[in-house]
Design an enzyme around this catalytic site. Structure first.
Site, mmCIF file in Angstrom:
data_model
loop_
_atom_site.group_PDB
_atom_site.id
_atom_site.type_symbol
_atom_site.label_atom_id
_atom_site.label_comp_id
_atom_site.label_asym_id
_atom_site.label_seq_id
_atom_site.Cartn_x
_atom_site.Cartn_y
_atom_site.Cartn_z
ATOM 1 N N SER A 143 0.862 -1.192 0.000
ATOM 2 C CA SER A 143 0.000 0.000 0.000
ATOM 3 C C SER A 143 0.894 1.236 0.000
ATOM 4 O O SER A 143 2.086 1.142 0.373
ATOM 5 C CB SER A 143 -0.848 -0.006 1.280
ATOM 6 N N TYR A 156 -1.791 -0.743 10.498
ATOM 7 C CA TYR A 156 -1.975 -1.096 9.080
ATOM 8 C C TYR A 156 -0.671 -0.835 8.313
ATOM 9 O O TYR A 156 -0.196 -1.686 7.561
ATOM 10 C CB TYR A 156 -3.126 -0.282 8.484
HETATM 11 N N1 LIG Z 1 -8.509 -0.221 -1.819
HETATM 12 C C1 LIG Z 1 -7.435 0.487 -1.491
HETATM 13 O O1 LIG Z 1 -7.451 1.724 -1.471
HETATM 14 C C2 LIG Z 1 -6.148 -0.221 -1.143
HETATM 15 C C3 LIG Z 1 -4.993 0.557 -1.065
HETATM 16 C C4 LIG Z 1 -3.799 -0.077 -0.717
HETATM 17 C C5 LIG Z 1 -3.770 -1.433 -0.472
HETATM 18 N N2 LIG Z 1 -4.928 -2.151 -0.536
HETATM 19 C C6 LIG Z 1 -4.854 -3.584 -0.229
HETATM 20 O O2 LIG Z 1 -5.504 -4.303 -1.241
HETATM 21 C C7 LIG Z 1 -5.907 -5.572 -0.752
HETATM 22 C C8 LIG Z 1 -7.330 -5.866 -1.199
HETATM 23 O O3 LIG Z 1 -8.209 -4.969 -0.553
HETATM 24 P P1 LIG Z 1 -9.447 -4.275 -1.284
HETATM 25 O O4 LIG Z 1 -9.149 -2.829 -1.372
HETATM 26 O O5 LIG Z 1 -9.803 -5.010 -2.512
HETATM 27 O O6 LIG Z 1 -10.563 -4.414 -0.142
HETATM 28 P P2 LIG Z 1 -11.886 -5.315 -0.056
HETATM 29 O O7 LIG Z 1 -12.814 -4.977 -1.174
HETATM 30 O O8 LIG Z 1 -12.363 -5.126 1.354
HETATM 31 O O9 LIG Z 1 -11.341 -6.777 -0.276
HETATM 32 C C9 LIG Z 1 -10.609 -7.456 0.717
HETATM 33 C C10 LIG Z 1 -10.559 -8.917 0.339
HETATM 34 O O10 LIG Z 1 -9.784 -9.589 1.342
HETATM 35 C C11 LIG Z 1 -10.489 -10.750 1.706
HETATM 36 N N3 LIG Z 1 -10.197 -11.159 3.075
HETATM 37 C C12 LIG Z 1 -10.251 -10.460 4.219
HETATM 38 N N4 LIG Z 1 -9.960 -11.241 5.270
HETATM 39 C C13 LIG Z 1 -9.707 -12.486 4.767
HETATM 40 C C14 LIG Z 1 -9.363 -13.732 5.327
HETATM 41 N N5 LIG Z 1 -9.198 -13.903 6.650
HETATM 42 N N6 LIG Z 1 -9.195 -14.792 4.500
HETATM 43 C C15 LIG Z 1 -9.364 -14.657 3.168
HETATM 44 N N7 LIG Z 1 -9.688 -13.496 2.577
HETATM 45 C C16 LIG Z 1 -9.861 -12.425 3.370
HETATM 46 C C17 LIG Z 1 -11.953 -10.411 1.545
HETATM 47 O O11 LIG Z 1 -12.682 -11.630 1.289
HETATM 48 P P3 LIG Z 1 -13.685 -12.335 2.324
HETATM 49 O O12 LIG Z 1 -14.200 -11.273 3.258
HETATM 50 O O13 LIG Z 1 -14.746 -12.900 1.423
HETATM 51 O O14 LIG Z 1 -12.868 -13.385 2.973
HETATM 52 C C18 LIG Z 1 -11.925 -9.559 0.293
HETATM 53 O O15 LIG Z 1 -12.011 -10.359 -0.866
HETATM 54 C C19 LIG Z 1 -5.696 -5.504 0.762
HETATM 55 O O16 LIG Z 1 -4.503 -6.166 1.089
HETATM 56 C C20 LIG Z 1 -5.565 -4.020 1.028
HETATM 57 O O17 LIG Z 1 -4.819 -3.756 2.184
HETATM 58 C C21 LIG Z 1 -6.100 -1.581 -0.876
#
Ligand SMILES: NC(=O)c1ccc[n+]([C@@H]2O[C@H](COP(=O)([O-])OP(=O)(O)OC[C@H]3O[C@@H](n4cnc5c(N)ncnc54)[C@H](OP(=O)(O)O)[C@@H]3O)[C@@H](O)[C@H]2O)c1
Length: 248
Positions: A143, A156
């Site tokens: 991130s 985080y």
């Molecule tokens: N969106 C942003 O602005 C942003 C920026 C920087 C980094 N990121 C990173 O991108 C990644 C994806 O996040 P996102 O933005 O796509 O958010 P999101 O829409 O909330 O997706 C998060 C995903 O992680 C899964 N997850 C959470 N806990 C889990 C567990 N215990 N086992 C398996 N899967 C799990 C969730 O699936 P289930 O709940 O179905 O298990 C969901 O598919 C994360 O690592 C986040 O830190 C995001």
């Protein structure tokens, strides 16, 4: 001409929403075979059905990344069904930001378990396959918070710094096996991520920030495709991207 994506078997954790789901759709459209892991099995099953209905190949496997055995089962199911694992995308994560003084110890532990240990379990599951193949590609999701520590983001950010450290260590170690290692650090991208906050002040601030600047999830999917599509001798190690309007 090959895009170096077509025919590759790509495992994605956290494929049920946001970045993982967008990446699955994008790579499937380019001919990749997808192995989808997440806890919300209804979502990954209907995503796999939708990809198959559009002519793609996809498998959904219920996976909690805090369980080493379940991550191994996800990867092994992909290898058994499709014969190999070309790309492991360690993407699952959560961001329940709050000032340290609120002492949200359960959330600290959850972030460490999912954001750090989940990535380690992904490495443990895929590395033996890739070593045997003498080929493979890890893509770990950090991130902007893995480069800068914003207020309320200490834990985080610590987990996302850890993902970068692990990725660099992995990169150095897997050279003899012809394995590529990419860490991608997105800024604000519109997903369900802000919903993981339970501290009302922080949640409110982050939701407003995302509503103001966040860019669509296929920005991330295109970065993933860029890294995978390079010729095999080219290893894209780090990608850091933000919305054009994002300051921090
Ligand atoms: N969106 C942003 O602005 C942003 C920026 C920087 C980094 N990121 C990173 O991108 C990644 C994806 O996040 P996102 O933005 O796509 O958010 P999101 O829409 O909330 O997706 C998060 C995903 O992680 C899964 N997850 C959470 N806990 C889990 C567990 N215990 N086992 C398996 N899967 C799990 C969730 O699936 P289930 O709940 O179905 O298990 C969901 O598919 C994360 O690592 C986040 O830190 C995001």
């Amino acid at each position: 001409m090959s895009n170096n994506i077509e025919g590759k078997v790509v495992v994605i954790t956290g494929a049920s929403s946001g970045l993982g789901e967008a990446t699955a759709r994008h790579l499937s459209a380019q001919g990749a075979t997808l192995v989808l892991g997440a806890r919300r099995t209804d979502r990954i099953r209907s995503l796999a059905d939708a990809l198959s209905a559009s002519g793609g190949k996809a498998l959904a496997v219920a996976t909690d990344v805090t369980r080493c055995d379940q991550v191994k089962r996800l990867v092994d199911a992909g290898a058994q069904t499709y014969g190999r694992i070309d790309v492991m995308i360690n993407n699952a994560g959560l961001m329940p930001q709050a000032p340290l003084e609120r002492l949200k110890i359960d959330e600290w532990e959850r972030m460490i378990d999912v954001n750090i240990k989940g990535v380690l379990y992904g490495i443990a599951a895929a590395l033996p396959h890739m070593k045997r193949q003498k080929a493979g590609h890890f893509i770990n999701v950090s991130s902007v918070a893995g480069h800068e520590v914003g207020q309320g983001f200490a834990v985080y950010a610590a987990t996302k710094y850890a993902v970068r450290a692990l990725s660099e260590g992995l990169r150095q170690e897997v050279k003899p096996y012809n394995i590529r290692t990419t860490v991608i650090s997105p800024g604000a991208v519109a997903t369900e991520l802000p919903n993981t906050a339970t501290d009302p002040d922080s949640a409110d601030r982050v939701r407003k920030f995302y509503a103001d600047v966040a860019i669509p999830a296929d920005s991330f999917a295109r970065a993933v495709a860029f890294a995978i599509s390079q010729p095999e001798e080219v290893d894209i190690n780090e990608i850091l991207f933000r919305p054009t309007r994002q300051e921090l």
